[in-house]
Design an enzyme around this catalytic site. Structure first.
Site, PDB file in Angstrom:
ATOM      1  N   LYS A  81       4.180   1.793  -7.656  1.00 44.86           N
ATOM      2  CA  LYS A  81       4.625   2.790  -6.678  1.00 44.86           C
ATOM      3  C   LYS A  81       3.892   2.538  -5.364  1.00 44.86           C
ATOM      4  O   LYS A  81       2.712   2.863  -5.212  1.00 44.86           O
ATOM      5  CB  LYS A  81       4.310   4.223  -7.145  1.00 44.86           C
ATOM      6  CG  LYS A  81       4.996   5.248  -6.219  1.00 44.86           C
ATOM      7  CD  LYS A  81       4.279   6.580  -6.152  1.00 44.86           C
ATOM      8  CE  LYS A  81       3.284   6.701  -5.038  1.00 44.86           C
ATOM      9  NZ  LYS A  81       3.816   6.619  -3.667  1.00 44.86           N
ATOM     10  N   ILE A  88     -10.019   9.295  -1.580  1.00 43.11           N
ATOM     11  CA  ILE A  88     -10.895   9.869  -2.601  1.00 43.11           C
ATOM     12  C   ILE A  88     -10.299  11.149  -3.216  1.00 43.11           C
ATOM     13  O   ILE A  88     -10.419  11.377  -4.425  1.00 43.11           O
ATOM     14  CB  ILE A  88     -12.305  10.125  -1.997  1.00 43.11           C
ATOM     15  CG1 ILE A  88     -13.313  10.474  -3.066  1.00 43.11           C
ATOM     16  CG2 ILE A  88     -12.282  11.195  -0.930  1.00 43.11           C
ATOM     17  CD1 ILE A  88     -14.749  10.430  -2.544  1.00 43.11           C
ATOM     18  N   THR A  90      -7.082  11.958  -3.605  1.00 48.49           N
ATOM     19  CA  THR A  90      -6.034  11.549  -4.548  1.00 48.49           C
ATOM     20  C   THR A  90      -6.655  10.903  -5.781  1.00 48.49           C
ATOM     21  O   THR A  90      -6.225  11.156  -6.917  1.00 48.49           O
ATOM     22  CB  THR A  90      -5.067  10.547  -3.884  1.00 48.49           C
ATOM     23  OG1 THR A  90      -4.745  11.006  -2.579  1.00 48.49           O
ATOM     24  CG2 THR A  90      -3.805  10.377  -4.684  1.00 48.49           C
ATOM     25  N   GLY A  91      -7.663  10.081  -5.557  1.00 54.20           N
ATOM     26  CA  GLY A  91      -8.320   9.390  -6.670  1.00 54.20           C
ATOM     27  C   GLY A  91      -8.851  10.365  -7.709  1.00 54.20           C
ATOM     28  O   GLY A  91      -8.712  10.152  -8.924  1.00 54.20           O
ATOM     29  N   GLU A 117      -9.777   2.214  -6.490  1.00 55.53           N
ATOM     30  CA  GLU A 117     -10.308   1.594  -5.259  1.00 55.53           C
ATOM     31  C   GLU A 117     -10.164   2.647  -4.174  1.00 55.53           C
ATOM     32  O   GLU A 117      -9.070   2.857  -3.651  1.00 55.53           O
ATOM     33  CB  GLU A 117      -9.487   0.352  -4.882  1.00 55.53           C
ATOM     34  CG  GLU A 117      -9.597  -0.798  -5.845  1.00 55.53           C
ATOM     35  CD  GLU A 117     -10.920  -1.534  -5.764  1.00 55.53           C
ATOM     36  OE1 GLU A 117     -11.693  -1.290  -4.818  1.00 55.53           O
ATOM     37  OE2 GLU A 117     -11.195  -2.331  -6.667  1.00 55.53           O
ATOM     38  N   CYS A 128     -10.292   0.237   4.667  1.00 56.72           N
ATOM     39  CA  CYS A 128     -11.252   0.918   3.785  1.00 56.72           C
ATOM     40  C   CYS A 128     -12.671   0.433   4.045  1.00 56.72           C
ATOM     41  O   CYS A 128     -13.615   1.200   3.952  1.00 56.72           O
ATOM     42  CB  CYS A 128     -10.879   0.682   2.327  1.00 56.72           C
ATOM     43  SG  CYS A 128     -10.763  -1.075   1.911  1.00 56.72           S
ATOM     44  N   GLU A 173     -14.460   9.715   6.265  1.00 57.31           N
ATOM     45  CA  GLU A 173     -13.655   8.572   6.672  1.00 57.31           C
ATOM     46  C   GLU A 173     -12.560   9.031   7.652  1.00 57.31           C
ATOM     47  O   GLU A 173     -11.576   9.629   7.233  1.00 57.31           O
ATOM     48  CB  GLU A 173     -13.013   8.005   5.396  1.00 57.31           C
ATOM     49  CG  GLU A 173     -12.529   6.609   5.486  1.00 57.31           C
ATOM     50  CD  GLU A 173     -11.787   6.188   4.209  1.00 57.31           C
ATOM     51  OE1 GLU A 173     -11.252   7.049   3.487  1.00 57.31           O
ATOM     52  OE2 GLU A 173     -11.730   4.979   3.970  1.00 57.31           O
TER      53      GLU A 173
HETATM   54  N1  LIG Z   1     -11.120   0.448  -1.756  1.00 60.62           N
HETATM   55  C1  LIG Z   1     -10.100  -0.249  -1.296  1.00 60.62           C
HETATM   56  O1  LIG Z   1      -9.971  -1.445  -1.555  1.00 60.62           O
HETATM   57  C2  LIG Z   1      -9.067   0.403  -0.420  1.00 60.62           C
HETATM   58  C3  LIG Z   1      -8.074  -0.396   0.156  1.00 60.62           C
HETATM   59  C4  LIG Z   1      -7.122   0.211   0.987  1.00 60.62           C
HETATM   60  C5  LIG Z   1      -7.170   1.575   1.236  1.00 60.62           C
HETATM   61  N2  LIG Z   1      -8.151   2.319   0.657  1.00 60.62           N
HETATM   62  C6  LIG Z   1      -8.223   3.762   0.961  1.00 60.62           C
HETATM   63  O2  LIG Z   1      -6.920   4.334   1.012  1.00 60.62           O
HETATM   64  C7  LIG Z   1      -6.929   5.468   1.870  1.00 60.62           C
HETATM   65  C8  LIG Z   1      -5.755   5.419   2.817  1.00 60.62           C
HETATM   66  O3  LIG Z   1      -4.564   5.314   2.120  1.00 60.62           O
HETATM   67  P1  LIG Z   1      -3.555   6.542   1.886  1.00 60.62           P
HETATM   68  O4  LIG Z   1      -3.674   7.521   3.011  1.00 60.62           O
HETATM   69  O5  LIG Z   1      -2.252   5.946   1.562  1.00 60.62           O
HETATM   70  O6  LIG Z   1      -4.186   7.215   0.598  1.00 60.62           O
HETATM   71  P2  LIG Z   1      -3.564   8.363  -0.296  1.00 60.62           P
HETATM   72  O7  LIG Z   1      -4.576   8.660  -1.339  1.00 60.62           O
HETATM   73  O8  LIG Z   1      -3.042   9.475   0.512  1.00 60.62           O
HETATM   74  O9  LIG Z   1      -2.269   7.677  -0.938  1.00 60.62           O
HETATM   75  C9  LIG Z   1      -2.368   6.490  -1.696  1.00 60.62           C
HETATM   76  C10 LIG Z   1      -1.230   6.441  -2.695  1.00 60.62           C
HETATM   77  O10 LIG Z   1      -1.398   7.515  -3.618  1.00 60.62           O
HETATM   78  C11 LIG Z   1      -0.180   8.228  -3.738  1.00 60.62           C
HETATM   79  N3  LIG Z   1      -0.468   9.614  -4.119  1.00 60.62           N
HETATM   80  C12 LIG Z   1      -0.675  10.677  -3.309  1.00 60.62           C
HETATM   81  N4  LIG Z   1      -0.889  11.798  -4.055  1.00 60.62           N
HETATM   82  C13 LIG Z   1      -0.834  11.423  -5.349  1.00 60.62           C
HETATM   83  C14 LIG Z   1      -0.990  12.111  -6.587  1.00 60.62           C
HETATM   84  N5  LIG Z   1      -1.240  13.408  -6.644  1.00 60.62           N
HETATM   85  N6  LIG Z   1      -0.901  11.400  -7.735  1.00 60.62           N
HETATM   86  C15 LIG Z   1      -0.664  10.065  -7.704  1.00 60.62           C
HETATM   87  N7  LIG Z   1      -0.483   9.366  -6.571  1.00 60.62           N
HETATM   88  C16 LIG Z   1      -0.577  10.025  -5.399  1.00 60.62           C
HETATM   89  C17 LIG Z   1       0.478   8.062  -2.376  1.00 60.62           C
HETATM   90  O11 LIG Z   1       1.846   8.333  -2.448  1.00 60.62           O
HETATM   91  C18 LIG Z   1       0.156   6.614  -2.074  1.00 60.62           C
HETATM   92  O12 LIG Z   1       1.051   5.751  -2.726  1.00 60.62           O
HETATM   93  C19 LIG Z   1      -8.256   5.418   2.594  1.00 60.62           C
HETATM   94  O13 LIG Z   1      -9.120   6.363   2.036  1.00 60.62           O
HETATM   95  C20 LIG Z   1      -8.742   4.004   2.329  1.00 60.62           C
HETATM   96  O14 LIG Z   1     -10.139   3.851   2.410  1.00 60.62           O
HETATM   97  C21 LIG Z   1      -9.083   1.778  -0.164  1.00 60.62           C
HETATM   98  C1  LIG Z   2      -9.530  -4.225   0.997  1.00 64.89           C
HETATM   99  N1  LIG Z   2      -9.003  -4.497   2.335  1.00 64.89           N
HETATM  100  C2  LIG Z   2     -10.118  -4.827   3.220  1.00 64.89           C
HETATM  101  C3  LIG Z   2      -8.103  -5.621   2.265  1.00 64.89           C
HETATM  102  C4  LIG Z   2      -8.221  -3.406   2.829  1.00 64.89           C
HETATM  103  C5  LIG Z   2      -8.903  -2.144   2.922  1.00 64.89           C
HETATM  104  O1  LIG Z   2      -8.359  -1.202   3.467  1.00 64.89           O
END
Ligand SMILES: NC(=O)c1ccc[n+]([C@@H]2O[C@H](COP(=O)([O-])OP(=O)(O)OC[C@H]3O[C@@H](n4cnc5c(N)ncnc54)[C@H](O)[C@@H]3O)[C@@H](O)[C@H]2O)c1
Ligand SMILES: C[N+](C)(C)CC=O
Length: 490
Positions: A176, A231, A233-234, A251, A285, A386
């Site tokens: 997804k 975080i 959502t995680g 992640e 990230c 963040e």
């Molecule tokens: N650690 C890494 O490697 C890494 C890489 C890229 C991005 N990120 C992080 O991602 C974040 C930005 O991305 P974002 O705004 O898309 O994040 P987000 O958590 O809002 O969404 C990420 C995904 O989760 C889905 N989602 C949202 N609510 C959900 C739920 N209740 N259950 C299951 N899935 C759900 C979204 O539809 C999307 O596909 C930042 O915090 C960034 O640091 C981390």
């Molecule tokens: C993991 N990286 C650096 C590719 C994307 C982070 O948002």
């Protein structure tokens, strides 16, 4: 550009069961660039059923690993073949410069190639059994049905880190992508079909997190959930996944410190401090948004950063002169603005930026000026949370111990950097820095061979490297008694 703009379930390109659709917006000018199906729980359930059935039939997991590897390698070749189309699609969807997207496509092909090579090298091991007349061995098997959820900032890159190892090890999956940036993921599913991934093995469901994502996280027919995103959502996913104790890979975000010692190569450190943050308008990230600068060079360092930042060229990702594109959406722009307001309110000094640009040609896009705050302290919201935008905070230190203490003062532990020409000092610092990746005299470098992931609340598990494929395997110990006989205990 031809794109199916559909979901892919059980080997068929399909619309959403409800018939609902979603418009995908170009963040540079808010134009609609595609209309895609908006799946929900019903679509997710159909995809999970297909993946479950495909896994339970066992065809893919029992396909020789060399053959699975060959298919994964073919996907890499197709990505290289279609690199320009994919890069342009990614830039259209995310606003990042095409040059950055081209780099992403090289990385993505590299990830598929790396895991194609590892596919037939996941063999088990023979244990030196302590029991006479026995054979003891360890084998690695696929986990089963994998739910994979990705964010909008590096849509296809983050997808590749999940798709390639899952396929190489014989799992079946449901991907997804972020609902706002699904286009390159759709395209790669076309390439996976062309490469010969069998029906039901890889399924694509489009839609929102609270519907499709929540179903993937809570459905008991999903054995593993791999999530990249924020975080908040995680934590929800972790909770939902407990329903059947799914294997979990998270992640999450980062608030990454970049320590600059006075003895570092000044010009390189300035240049790389900018690179460490402002690619993709800071929506990374691992962006080094927390600069921790030795007090003796603070003023000179900030002046050099500000001078460079003032010259940044903002614009369309398709214009070769552009250095920084827009933010992803109006909501995200508002979030970044709120963080900057909090910074000002809490007493940080705005050295540059802190507002939207005024150029008429940028008004339709979600642009925000590169921003630097000085006089920052670790208790400030802008230092701890963040913002995920083009915003740097600068703190100062007087001793090595203080620098490391500041760097570790975070709930996150994704990445960090140290700039110095004293290699012993650098090694002392990195040994104490609580992060999954630490760069010495570099920032934001990653490649398929080395693991990626976070300490503390930046996540659980690792992607990339050998660890990134091991996440997709279960380890089984098989004990074979070659001379069974009664024990007569009972
Ligand atoms: N650690 C890494 O490697 C890494 C890489 C890229 C991005 N990120 C992080 O991602 C974040 C930005 O991305 P974002 O705004 O898309 O994040 P987000 O958590 O809002 O969404 C990420 C995904 O989760 C889905 N989602 C949202 N609510 C959900 C739920 N209740 N259950 C299951 N899935 C759900 C979204 O539809 C999307 O596909 C930042 O915090 C960034 O640091 C981390
Ligand atoms: C993991 N990286 C650096 C590719 C994307 C982070 O948002």
């Amino acid at each position: 550009m031809s794109l199916k703009n559909q979901q892919y379930i059980n080997g068929k390109w399909v619309d959403s069961i409800s018939g609902e659709t979603r418009e995908i917006i170009n963040p540079f000018n808010q134009e609609v660039i595609a209309t895609v199906p908006e799946g929900d729980e019903a679509d997710a359930k159909a995809a999970i059923a297909a993946a479950r059935d495909a896994f339970d039939k066992g065809e893919w997991s029992s396909t020789p690993a060399t053959e699975r590897g060959a298919i994964v390698r073919t996907i890499a070749e197709f990505i290289e073949r279609d690199k320009e189309e994919l890069a342009r699609l990614e830039s259209l969807d995310t606003g990042k410069t095409v040059e950055e997207s081209r780099g992403d496509m090289d990385d993505i092909a590299g990830v598929f190639r790396y895991y194609a090579e590892l596919a037939d090298k996941m063999g088990g091991e023979l244990i030196d059994s302590p029991v006479p007349n026995s054979v003891s061995k360890v084998v690695h098997e696929p986990v089963g049905v994998c739910g994979q959820i990705t964010p909008w900032n590096y849509p296809l890159l983050q997808a590749s880190w999940k798709l390639a190892p899952a396929l190489a090890t014989g799992n079946t999956l449901i991907m997804k992508p972020s609902e706002i940036t699904p286009l390159t993921t759709i395209k790669v599913f076309e390439l996976m079909e062309e490469a010969g991934v069998p029906a039901g093995v890889a399924n694509l469901v489009l839609g929102a997190g609270h519907t499709v994502g929540a179903e993937l996280s809570s459905n008991v027919d999903v054995d593993l959930i791999s999530f990249t995103g924020g975080i908040v959502t995680g934590k929800k996913i972790m909770q939902a996944a407990s329903v059947n104790v799914k294997k979990l890979a998270l992640e999450l975000g980062g608030k990454n410190p970049n320590i600059i010692f006075a003895d570092a190569d000044f010009d390189t450190a300035v240049d790389q401090a900018l690179n460490g943050v402002f690619f993709h308008a800071g929506q990374i990230c691992s962006a080094g948004t927390r600069l921790i600068v030795e007090e003796s060079i603070h003023d000179q360092f900030v002046d050099a950063l500000v001078e460079r930042v003032k010259k940044f060229k903002l614009g369309s990702g398709f214009d070769e002169a552009t250095q920084m594109g827009p933010l992803i959406s109006a909501e995200h722009l508002a979030k970044v603005e709120k963080y900057v307001e909090a910074g000002v309110k809490e007493g940080a000094t705005l050295a540059v930026g802190g507002r939207r640009p005024e150029e008429p040609e940028l008004q339709k896009g979600f642009f925000y000026l590169p921003t630097i705050f000085t006089n920052c302290t670790t208790d400030m919201t802008i230092v701890q949370e963040e913002a995920f935008g083009p915003v740097i905070t600068v703190e100062t230190f007087r001793s090595e111990e203080e620098a490391v203490k500041l760097a570790n003062d975070s709930i996150y532990g994704l990445a960090g950097g140290v700039w110095t020409n004293d290699i012993v000092k650098a090694e002392r610092c990195v040994a104490k820095m609580r992060m999954g990746t630490v760069w010495i005299n570099d920032f934001n470098l990653y490649f398929p061979h080395a693991p990626w992931g976070g300490f503390k609340q930046s996540g659980i598990g690792r992607e990339l490297g050998r660890l990134g494929i091991e996440e997709y395997t279960e380890t089984k110990h098989i004990f074979h008694n070659l001379k069974p006989e009664p024990i007569h205990w009972f």
